[in-house]
Design a protein around this motif. Structure first.
Motif, short mmCIF file in Angstrom:
data_model
loop_
_atom_site.label_atom_id
_atom_site.label_comp_id
_atom_site.label_asym_id
_atom_site.label_seq_id
_atom_site.Cartn_x
_atom_site.Cartn_y
_atom_site.Cartn_z
N ILE A 154 2.24 1.68 -3.47
CA ILE A 154 1.20 2.17 -4.38
C ILE A 154 0.98 3.67 -4.16
O ILE A 154 0.87 4.44 -5.12
CB ILE A 154 -0.11 1.38 -4.19
CG1 ILE A 154 0.06 -0.05 -4.73
CG2 ILE A 154 -1.29 2.08 -4.86
CD1 ILE A 154 -1.04 -1.00 -4.34
N ASP A 155 0.94 4.10 -2.90
CA ASP A 155 0.79 5.52 -2.59
C ASP A 155 1.95 6.33 -3.16
O ASP A 155 1.75 7.39 -3.75
CB ASP A 155 0.70 5.76 -1.08
CG ASP A 155 -0.61 5.27 -0.48
OD1 ASP A 155 -1.57 5.04 -1.24
OD2 ASP A 155 -0.66 5.13 0.76
N ASP B 148 0.83 -1.21 0.00
CA ASP B 148 0.00 0.00 0.00
C ASP B 148 0.87 1.25 0.00
O ASP B 148 0.57 2.22 -0.71
CB ASP B 148 -0.94 0.01 1.20
CG ASP B 148 -2.08 -0.99 1.08
OD1 ASP B 148 -2.35 -1.44 -0.06
OD2 ASP B 148 -2.69 -1.32 2.11
N THR C 220 1.59 6.49 -6.90
CA THR C 220 0.48 7.37 -7.26
C THR C 220 0.91 8.82 -7.17
O THR C 220 0.63 9.63 -8.07
CB THR C 220 -0.73 7.11 -6.35
OG1 THR C 220 -1.13 5.73 -6.52
CG2 THR C 220 -1.90 8.01 -6.68
#
Length: 151
Positions: free
Chosen positions: A106-107, A103, A110
């Motif tokens: 992914i952050d 996670d 992004t």
């Protein structure tokens, strides 16, 4: 079966198999009278589980922390990692940590993408981004003249 056969059956190399053994993911196998490693079907099944977990994003260190329970995943059907009746410390912490790491990555990606879109498209960065178009790269030798576009 010998190390080469076991490795092939599990989809890895003998070198990887030795590494898993050295790192504690695989207990030392039995030995033949001549001292060669002798793998049983249960050990090959465990190797397949190790390969699958590594392919799912776990690290060797992740698997080392629950190596004493990897044999449970060779059961048919394997137990669920987050099962409500799982014993305390049964490995779901490993899954939770790996999910948190994924996670966070992914952050990070992004934010990196949003920054790049903002730099490339300015005010339009907040709008729907243009569709992704893969870029094809043609490799040519350094001596070759650049390709010319035809009008």
């Amino acid at each position: 079966m010998r190390i080469g056969e076991a490795a092939a059956a599990a989809g890895c190399t003998p070198r990887a198999l030795r590494l898993y053994e050295q790192r504690g993911l695989l207990p030392p196998p039995g030995r033949t009278a001549s001292g060669q490693r002798d793998y049983r079907p249960a050990e090959v099944a465990r190797l397949r589980v190790i390969r699958e977990l590594l392919g799912s994003g776990f690290t060797i260190e992740d698997l080392r922390s629950c190596a004493d329970r990897l044999h449970l995943l060779t059961q048919d059907p394997p137990p669920r990692c987050g099962a409500a009746d799982a014993p305390e410390g049964s490995g779901s912490g490993v899954v939770g940590r790996r999910l948190a790491i994924l996670d966070a990555e992914i952050d990070r990606l992004t934010r990196l993408r949003e920054d790049l879109a903002r730099r490339a498209f300015g005010d339009r960065a907040g709008a729907d981004p243009p569709p992704y178009e893969p870029v094809s790269v043609t490799h040519r030798s350094p001596a070759a003249p650049p390709a010319r576009a035809t009008p």
